[in-house]
Scaffold this motif. Structure first.
Motif, PDB file in Angstrom:
ATOM      1  N   GLY A   1      17.559   2.727  -0.017  1.00 54.90           N
ATOM      2  CA  GLY A   1      16.706   2.848   1.170  1.00 54.90           C
ATOM      3  C   GLY A   1      15.657   3.931   0.970  1.00 54.90           C
ATOM      4  O   GLY A   1      14.710   4.047   1.735  1.00 54.90           O
ATOM      5  N   SER A   2      15.819   4.715  -0.111  1.00 53.55           N
ATOM      6  CA  SER A   2      14.888   5.817  -0.367  1.00 53.55           C
ATOM      7  C   SER A   2      13.719   5.377  -1.246  1.00 53.55           C
ATOM      8  O   SER A   2      12.853   6.177  -1.562  1.00 53.55           O
ATOM      9  CB  SER A   2      15.635   6.957  -1.067  1.00 53.55           C
ATOM     10  OG  SER A   2      16.162   6.484  -2.296  1.00 53.55           O
ATOM     11  N   GLY A   3      13.735   4.113  -1.669  1.00 54.66           N
ATOM     12  CA  GLY A   3      12.705   3.637  -2.591  1.00 54.66           C
ATOM     13  C   GLY A   3      13.096   3.872  -4.045  1.00 54.66           C
ATOM     14  O   GLY A   3      12.259   3.863  -4.941  1.00 54.66           O
ATOM     15  N   LYS A   4      14.407   4.035  -4.290  1.00 53.56           N
ATOM     16  CA  LYS A   4      14.808   4.402  -5.654  1.00 53.56           C
ATOM     17  C   LYS A   4      14.712   3.224  -6.625  1.00 53.56           C
ATOM     18  O   LYS A   4      14.539   3.432  -7.817  1.00 53.56           O
ATOM     19  CB  LYS A   4      16.209   5.017  -5.664  1.00 53.56           C
ATOM     20  CG  LYS A   4      17.336   4.031  -5.529  1.00 53.56           C
ATOM     21  CD  LYS A   4      18.662   4.743  -5.698  1.00 53.56           C
ATOM     22  CE  LYS A   4      19.784   3.996  -5.031  1.00 53.56           C
ATOM     23  NZ  LYS A   4      20.118   2.711  -5.625  1.00 53.56           N
ATOM     24  N   THR A   5      14.803   1.999  -6.127  1.00 54.64           N
ATOM     25  CA  THR A   5      14.715   0.870  -7.053  1.00 54.64           C
ATOM     26  C   THR A   5      13.363   0.894  -7.767  1.00 54.64           C
ATOM     27  O   THR A   5      13.293   0.779  -8.992  1.00 54.64           O
ATOM     28  CB  THR A   5      14.901  -0.469  -6.300  1.00 54.64           C
ATOM     29  OG1 THR A   5      16.051  -0.338  -5.461  1.00 54.64           O
ATOM     30  CG2 THR A   5      15.087  -1.621  -7.250  1.00 54.64           C
ATOM     31  N   LEU A   6      12.287   1.084  -6.996  1.00 53.25           N
ATOM     32  CA  LEU A   6      10.974   1.137  -7.643  1.00 53.25           C
ATOM     33  C   LEU A   6      10.802   2.451  -8.407  1.00 53.25           C
ATOM     34  O   LEU A   6      10.008   2.520  -9.347  1.00 53.25           O
ATOM     35  CB  LEU A   6       9.855   0.953  -6.626  1.00 53.25           C
ATOM     36  CG  LEU A   6       9.777  -0.455  -6.008  1.00 53.25           C
ATOM     37  CD1 LEU A   6       8.579  -0.543  -5.080  1.00 53.25           C
ATOM     38  CD2 LEU A   6       9.683  -1.531  -7.086  1.00 53.25           C
TER      39      LEU A   6
ATOM     40  N   GLY B   1       1.722  -3.055   0.496  1.00 48.98           N
ATOM     41  CA  GLY B   1       1.281  -2.292   1.674  1.00 48.98           C
ATOM     42  C   GLY B   1       1.832  -0.873   1.733  1.00 48.98           C
ATOM     43  O   GLY B   1       1.807  -0.254   2.794  1.00 48.98           O
ATOM     44  N   PHE B   2       2.335  -0.363   0.623  1.00 52.77           N
ATOM     45  CA  PHE B   2       2.881   0.994   0.639  1.00 52.77           C
ATOM     46  C   PHE B   2       1.738   2.008   0.755  1.00 52.77           C
ATOM     47  O   PHE B   2       0.688   1.843   0.144  1.00 52.77           O
ATOM     48  CB  PHE B   2       3.668   1.289  -0.637  1.00 52.77           C
ATOM     49  CG  PHE B   2       4.851   0.381  -0.854  1.00 52.77           C
ATOM     50  CD1 PHE B   2       5.452  -0.295   0.206  1.00 52.77           C
ATOM     51  CD2 PHE B   2       5.383   0.215  -2.137  1.00 52.77           C
ATOM     52  CE1 PHE B   2       6.537  -1.126  -0.002  1.00 52.77           C
ATOM     53  CE2 PHE B   2       6.471  -0.617  -2.345  1.00 52.77           C
ATOM     54  CZ  PHE B   2       7.041  -1.296  -1.282  1.00 52.77           C
ATOM     55  N   VAL B   3       1.988   3.066   1.496  1.00 54.63           N
ATOM     56  CA  VAL B   3       0.940   4.047   1.745  1.00 54.63           C
ATOM     57  C   VAL B   3       1.017   5.220   0.770  1.00 54.63           C
ATOM     58  O   VAL B   3       0.014   5.695   0.249  1.00 54.63           O
ATOM     59  CB  VAL B   3       1.037   4.560   3.212  1.00 54.63           C
ATOM     60  CG1 VAL B   3      -0.019   5.627   3.487  1.00 54.63           C
ATOM     61  CG2 VAL B   3       0.906   3.395   4.185  1.00 54.63           C
TER      62      VAL B   3
HETATM   63  P1  AMP Z   1      15.455   0.952  -2.131  1.00 58.56           P
HETATM   64  O1  AMP Z   1      15.826   2.398  -1.937  1.00 58.56           O
HETATM   65  O2  AMP Z   1      14.989   0.686  -3.487  1.00 58.56           O
HETATM   66  O3  AMP Z   1      16.551   0.031  -1.657  1.00 58.56           O
HETATM   67  O4  AMP Z   1      14.168   0.673  -1.202  1.00 58.56           O
HETATM   68  C1  AMP Z   1      14.214   0.399   0.163  1.00 58.56           C
HETATM   69  C2  AMP Z   1      12.960  -0.328   0.657  1.00 58.56           C
HETATM   70  O5  AMP Z   1      11.810   0.528   0.580  1.00 58.56           O
HETATM   71  C3  AMP Z   1      12.600  -1.562  -0.144  1.00 58.56           C
HETATM   72  O6  AMP Z   1      12.409  -2.618   0.769  1.00 58.56           O
HETATM   73  C4  AMP Z   1      11.307  -1.215  -0.846  1.00 58.56           C
HETATM   74  O7  AMP Z   1      10.466  -2.324  -1.033  1.00 58.56           O
HETATM   75  C5  AMP Z   1      10.694  -0.200   0.095  1.00 58.56           C
HETATM   76  N1  AMP Z   1       9.788   0.770  -0.589  1.00 58.56           N
HETATM   77  C6  AMP Z   1       9.829   1.155  -1.870  1.00 58.56           C
HETATM   78  N2  AMP Z   1       8.844   2.045  -2.128  1.00 58.56           N
HETATM   79  C7  AMP Z   1       8.161   2.234  -0.989  1.00 58.56           C
HETATM   80  C8  AMP Z   1       7.034   3.057  -0.609  1.00 58.56           C
HETATM   81  N3  AMP Z   1       6.422   3.858  -1.472  1.00 58.56           N
HETATM   82  N4  AMP Z   1       6.602   2.986   0.672  1.00 58.56           N
HETATM   83  C9  AMP Z   1       7.219   2.175   1.556  1.00 58.56           C
HETATM   84  N5  AMP Z   1       8.298   1.389   1.271  1.00 58.56           N
HETATM   85  C10 AMP Z   1       8.766   1.415   0.015  1.00 58.56           C
END
Ligand code: AMP
Length: 505
Positions: free
Chosen positions: A146-151, A118-120
Motif C-alpha cells: 500500500g506504500s507503493g513498494k511494488t513499483l 496519474g501519479f503525482v
Molecule cells: P503497493 O504498495 O505496491 O501495493 O501499492 C499500492 C498502490 O499504490 C498501487 O495501486 C499502486 O499502483 C499505487 N501507487 C504506486 N506508486 C504510486 C505513486 N507514486 N502515487 C500514487 N499511487 C501509487
C-alpha cells in the motif's frame, strides 16, 4: 544517527556473499536433508550445487545518475524531507531522496507509464528506494503493502532488464520476485505487465494450485521477469522448466510473511541457486529478529530504508473499535454489527481457521447476507472468482483467513472485522490495513475474547499510538484483570459511527 540503530545493528556488518563460509563459488554448499526439515514447513530436498562460476559474465547494475536538482539538496533539506515523509535510512553512501519523478532519470518509456497512471509524486519508499535500487546495491525496505513498494522495486527492475543482454533460448529470468501468496504474486505481475509492456518486457507468474501447463509454456517462451511463490518455483526448477542462472536482480517481497508461512528452507534453496553478485532487494513490513537473521544471509552491504516507524503501528486513517465478547456471542454480534454498517460497501471479515471461515460464511448466506469466502483450501479458480466478485462489489462481504490479510490491494474496503483475533499483533495491523488505503478512511471492528488476553497490552499500545480510545474492558485486561463473563463495552459505547438502535451489552 538513526533511531533504529540499536534495533538493526550496523548494516555494514552484513556478511559479503563471497565470504569463505559460502565455499569457493560463493554458493552455500549443499546441506544435509535434516537441516532443511522443519516441523512447520514442507520438507525440501537439499539444493543441488550449480557451478556457475565458470560461466559468470560481468553484468551492469548501477544505473543511477544524480540529477542536478537532487545533487543541490543541502543536508538540512534532506533531513527535513526525510522527517516529513517518515523516511529513516541506514548504510554506507546512502543516496539523497528524489522528490520528483523527473529527477529520478527513468527512461522515457517508463515515465510514460507513470504519467499514464496519474501519479503525482513518488511515495516515500519510492523517493528513497529508487535511487538506492538504481545504484545496484542490496536493499532492505521496511514498508507496508500500500506504500507503493511494488513499483519501488519494479521500475528499477525494468531499467535493469533493459540493460542486460537479451534472453537466449533456454535462459531463465533476469528478475525473480518471490512472494508469499498467489494473490500477491498475481498483483505484482499486473504491475509488471502495466509498466513493463512499453519496453516489451515479458513476465509470468508461477504459483501452485493451478495446472502447470500454461506456466511451463510461458517459461519456455522466455520471460525476463518471473514472479513466483516458492514451492511451485522449486517444482519448476527441479523439473528443468526454468533455471536461475540469468537472475541478477532478486526481490524477496514480504519476507516476514514468507517466514511466517514456513518458507525459509525454500527461500534458502532458491537463493542458493542464484549468482552471488546479484542485486537483492529484501522487503518486509516488520523487522523481527528472524527476518533480520535471514537478511544477513542473503544481503551484502545493504542500504536499509524504513518508512514510518519500525515499531508496529496501525494506519491512523483507520478507526479501530475493539469489543470484548465471549466466543458464543460472536455470530450474533457480527450480524448486529453488519445490520448497522451494511450500506453495500465492501466488508472483509477475518477468521482464524478455514473451517470457521466456511461455517460462518454458510450461516451468513443462509441468513441472507451476500458473503463469499477465500482461504487456502479453495481451488485457485474459486479464489480468483471470489476475489473478483468482491473487487467488483458483486459480493460485498468476503470472509477470509490470513491468506488474504497481506498484500491484497482491493480498493475501497470500508470495514474490516476481526471475527477472530489473529495470532499476532503484526497480523492485526496487516488485517486492518486492508481498509483505509490510498488516503481513504476505514474502520476496523475487532472481537476480543478472554482467550486473547495475552495480546491486550500490545493491542492497547497500537490503539493509543493511533489516537484511538481504548475500551475500558480491554484496558482492564491489559492490566491483568479478567473480563466479565458476558462482554461489556461494546462498539456502541465507543460513540463512533454506529448510530442508535440495538444495545451492545
Ligand atoms: P503497493 O504498495 O505496491 O501495493 O501499492 C499500492 C498502490 O499504490 C498501487 O495501486 C499502486 O499502483 C499505487 N501507487 C504506486 N506508486 C504510486 C505513486 N507514486 N502515487 C500514487 N499511487 C501509487
Amino acid at each position: 544517527m538513526s533511531r533504529y540503530d540499536n534495533r538493526s545493528g550496523d548494516p555494514s556488518s552484513y556478511r559479503p556473499r563471497t565470504d569463505s563460509s559460502l565455499g569457493t563459488t560463493g554458493f552455500e554448499p549443499p546441506r544435509s536433508k535434516k537441516e532443511y526439515d522443519s516441523s512447520s514447513a514442507p520438507v525440501v530436498s537439499p539444493p543441488k550445487k550449480i557451478d556457475l562460476l565458470d560461466g559468470l559474465t560481468h553484468f551492469e547494475k548501477n544505473f543511477y545518475a544524480e540529477s542536478p536538482s537532487v545533487a543541490s539538496m543541502t543536508d538540512e533539506e534532506i533531513e527535513a524531507y526525510r522527517l516529513k515523509r517518515q523516511i529513516t535510512v541506514e548504510g554506507k553512501d546512502v543516496p539523497k531522496p528524489v522528490r520528483e519523478f523527473r529527477d529520478i532519470g527513468f527512461p522515457e518509456y517508463v515515465m510514460q507509464e507513470v504519467m499514464k497512471a496519474g501519479f503525482v509524486e513518488p511515495t516515500p519508499i519510492q523517493a528513497q528506494g529508487w535511487p538506492m535500487a538504481l545504484k545496484g546495491r542490496d536493499l532492505i525496505g521496511i514498508a507496508e503493502t500500500g506504500s507503493g513498494k511494488t513499483l519501488a522495486y519494479l521500475l528499477p527492475a525494468i531499467v535493469h532488464v533493459n540493460a542486460q543482454p537479451i534472453l537466449a533460448p533456454g535462459d531463465g529470468p533476469i528478475v525473480l520476485v518471490l512472494a508469499p501468496t498467489r494473490e500477491l504474486a498475481v498483483q505484482i505481475q499486473q504491475e509488471a505487465t502495466k509498466f513493463g509492456s512499453s519496453s516489451k518486457i515479458k513476465s509470468t507468474c508461477i504459483y501452485g494450485g493451478v495446472p502447470k501447463g500454461p506456466q511451463v509454456r510461458d517459461l519456455q517462451k522466455g520471460v525476463e521477469i518471473v514472479i513466483a511463490t516458492p514451492g511451485r518455483l522449486i517444482d519448476m526448477m527441479e523439473s528443468h522448466h526454468t533455471n536461475l542462472r540469468r537472475v541478477t536482480y532478486l526481490v524477496l517481497d514480504e519476507a516476514d510473511r514468507m517466514l511466517d508461512m514456513g518458507f525459509e528452507p525454500q527461500m534458502k534453496k532458491i537463493v542458493s541457486q542464484i549468482r552471488p553478485d546479484r542485486q537483492t532487494l529484501y522487503w518486509s513490513a516488520t523487522w523481527p529478529k528472524e527476518v533480520e537473521i535471514l537478511a544477513r544471509q542473503f544481503l551484502y552491504n545493504p542500504y536499509k530504508v524504513v518508512i514510518g516507524s519500525s515499531d508496529l503501528k496501525a494506519n491512523h486513517a483507520i478507526h479501530q473499535h475493539v469489543e470484548i465478547v465471549s466466543e458464543n456471542q460472536k455470530y450474533k454480534k457480527l450480524v448486529d454489527l453488519m445490520e448497522d454498517i451494511m450500506d453495500g460497501s465492501r466488508i472483509l471479515v477475518f477468521m482464524d481457521t478455514k473451517k470457521g471461515c466456511d461455517q460462518i460464511t454458510r450461516q451468513l448466506r443462509m441468513d441472507g447476507w451476500p458473503a463469499l469466502s477465500i482461504h487456502g483450501d479453495k481451488s485457485q479458480a474459486e479464489r480468483d472468482w471470489v476475489l473478483s466478485e468482491f473487487k467488483a462489489g458483486k459480493s460485498p462481504i468476503m470472509t477470509a483467513t490470513d491468506v488474504a490479510a497481506r498484500g491484497l490491494d482491493v480498493k475501497d474496503v470500508k470495514y474490516v472485522i476481526n471475527y477472530d483475533f489473529p495470532g499476532s499483533l503484526e497480523d492485526y495491523v496487516h488485517r486492518i490495513g486492508r481498509t483505509g488505503r490510498a488516503g481513504a478512511k476505514g474502520t476496523a471492528y475487532t472481537f476480543f475474547t478472554a482467550a486473547n488476553a495475552r495480546f491486550a497490552k500490545e493491542l492497547i499500545v497500537i490503539l493509543e499510538e493511533a489516537g484511538q480510545k481504548v475500551n475500558p474492558e480491554l484496558a482492564k485486561m491489559g492490566r491483568g484483570v479478567p473480563p466479565p463473563p458476558t462482554g461489556h463495552g461494546g462498539f456502541r459505547n465507543r460513540g463512533r459511527g454506529l448510530g442508535g438502535g440495538r444495545s451492545w451489552n
